[in-house]
Scaffold this active site. Structure first.
Site, PDB file in Angstrom:
ATOM      1  N   PRO A   1      34.767  38.588  48.276  1.00  0.00           N
ATOM      2  CA  PRO A   1      36.118  38.172  47.870  1.00  0.00           C
ATOM      3  C   PRO A   1      36.925  39.383  47.441  1.00  0.00           C
ATOM      4  O   PRO A   1      36.493  40.137  46.573  1.00  0.00           O
ATOM      5  CB  PRO A   1      35.866  37.219  46.698  1.00  0.00           C
ATOM      6  CG  PRO A   1      34.434  36.813  46.827  1.00  0.00           C
ATOM      7  CD  PRO A   1      33.733  37.979  47.432  1.00  0.00           C
ATOM      8  N   CYS A   2      38.067  39.588  48.062  1.00  0.00           N
ATOM      9  CA  CYS A   2      38.869  40.786  47.768  1.00  0.00           C
ATOM     10  C   CYS A   2      40.340  40.417  47.632  1.00  0.00           C
ATOM     11  O   CYS A   2      41.188  40.847  48.408  1.00  0.00           O
ATOM     12  CB  CYS A   2      38.685  41.832  48.867  1.00  0.00           C
ATOM     13  SG  CYS A   2      37.163  42.773  48.703  1.00  0.00           S
TER      14      CYS A   2
END
Length: 399
Positions: free
Chosen positions: A79-80
């Protein structure tokens, strides 16, 4: 069967595709309890529930019953949020690497270094490679170089921004895909097969994906609610709020590009779906052409999950799990290419299992409703968006 380790598994979007390409998920690591429960209900994979930062690579290998250098594949989509387009839009020039949420990249690299699979697959938001803002991509490149120097491996990184619709998914969804081979061989991304006339097939449409499902599903919570619910039926299929601007075909109710793109966005039967959102508001589409929210089965179809996957949880849980996933067909395509080019030389099939059929009889577009009187007060002149960095959000940041 080639064995893989799955990080940041979510509800299994990537894994379902690699499964169809003949891979076996030896262990799936996921933080979210609802995702973990659904993984256990739908598959018999070994599931490690917890924060990757608190789980050692040795524990991951033990759960997978594999030794270092034994896994055929490591997959994951860290997740970014700092690198997403919405992240840039909401906060201007995001802090990116200074944001603690960017540590997910380092955790992936740590497991890669410790497990050293034959091939690794990392997918992420295209913003990770934005020109002039590619710190995230550079961190991955540098991390892979450090792994090679430390362990005498020869990982060669190949990357490309791909659109799932160009490979047969009925949804427009761009992702950055990075693939590395331990022996230093370059991965050649497959040519896009679906799209414009010069490609082999047309794009799959929402009707291709949903045409055999009931238009009135037996599922609660699909009725649109909120201030704008009665406005949605006045917007044609394939349009959004821009229909009701001075440059659209409806009434001038809003300023041009003054709202977010998915505001009152409706599916068109004869086009691919737009990207499914993980955390939509009450007026955030895409909505069904019957002027309602998409059912859980419809969401799964647009994400090309196998039909034997049945998701449990609240309406919000299911939307979040599906919206955070990657179209499984994309990983099925890439999985076969990885096997063909870098692993066992298996030839990719002529037909992918998760690709929807081409339906020939697409119904005509639904008629739109007249404008309800309560919205007539909005008719008038509305200024268009003044340009990047000068909208309402920018004004609030300055204030």
């Amino acid at each position: 069967m080639p064995k893989l380790i799955s990080l940041y598994t979510g509800v299994g979007g990537l894994d379902f595709g690699f499964e169809q390409a003949g891979f076996q998920t030896s262990v799936a690591l996921e933080l979210d309890p609802t995702c973990c429960n659904n993984l256990r209900e739908n598959r018999d994979w070994s599931v490690l529930e917890g924060d990757i930062h608190g789980i050692s690579s040795a524990e991951i290998l033990e759960a997978a019953e594999l030794a270092t250098e034994e896994p055929d594949l490591l997959i994951g989509g860290p997740p970014c949020q700092p690198f997403s387009k919405s992240g840039y839009w909401a906060t201007g020039d995001a802090r990116r690497l200074d944001d603690p949420r960017a540590d997910t990249l380092d955790a992936y690299l740590r497991v890669l270094s410790d497990t050293r699979p034959k091939v690794f697959f990392l997918e992420n938001v295209p913003g990770l490679a934005f020109k002039g803002k590619a710190e995230g991509l550079n961190r991955i490149v540098k991390g892979v170089e450090d792994i090679n120097a430390t362990h005498s491996t020869a990982y060669k990184l190949s990357w490309q921004i791909v659109n799932a619709a160009d490979y047969g998914a009925p949804q427009m969804r761009e992702r950055l895909v990075l693939i590395g081979d331990r022996e230093g061989r370059e991965f050649i991304f497959p040519e896009a097969t679906h799209g414009p006339e010069n490609r082999q097939f047309r794009h799959h449409t929402a009707w291709d994906a949903l045409g055999d499902l009931p238009e009135t599903p037996n599922e609660t919570g699909l009725k649109m609610t909120g201030k704008w619910a009665d406005l949605l039926p006045t917007i044609p299929e394939g349009q959004n709020y821009l229909w009701h601007t001075d440059r659209g075909g409806g009434y001038p109710l809003f300023g041009w590009r003054r709202r977010y793109w998915n505001f009152l966005l409706k599916l068109s039967k004869d086009r691919p779906s737009w990207t499914i959102q993980a955390q939509p508001g009450s007026a955030t589409g895409p909505f069904h052409w019957q002027n309602r929210k998409l059912s859980s089965r419809e969401l799964c179809r647009l994400q090309t999950f196998p039909d034997d996957v049945v998701l449990q949880g609240s309406r919000g849980d299911i939307q979040r799990m599906v919206g955070n996933a990657v179209p499984s067909l994309l990983s099925e395509v890439m999985g076969w290419e990885i096997r063909s080019q870098l692993l066992d030389g298996r030839t990719r099939p002529n037909q992918f299992k998760l690709e929807p059929p081409f339906r020939k009889c697409c119904p005509p577009e639904n008629a739109i409703a007249p404008l309800p009187k309560k919205f007539a007060q909005l008719i008038g002149e509305h200024e268009p968006h003044p340009g990047e960095g000068r909208g309402y959000a920018a004004e609030r940041r300055v204030a």
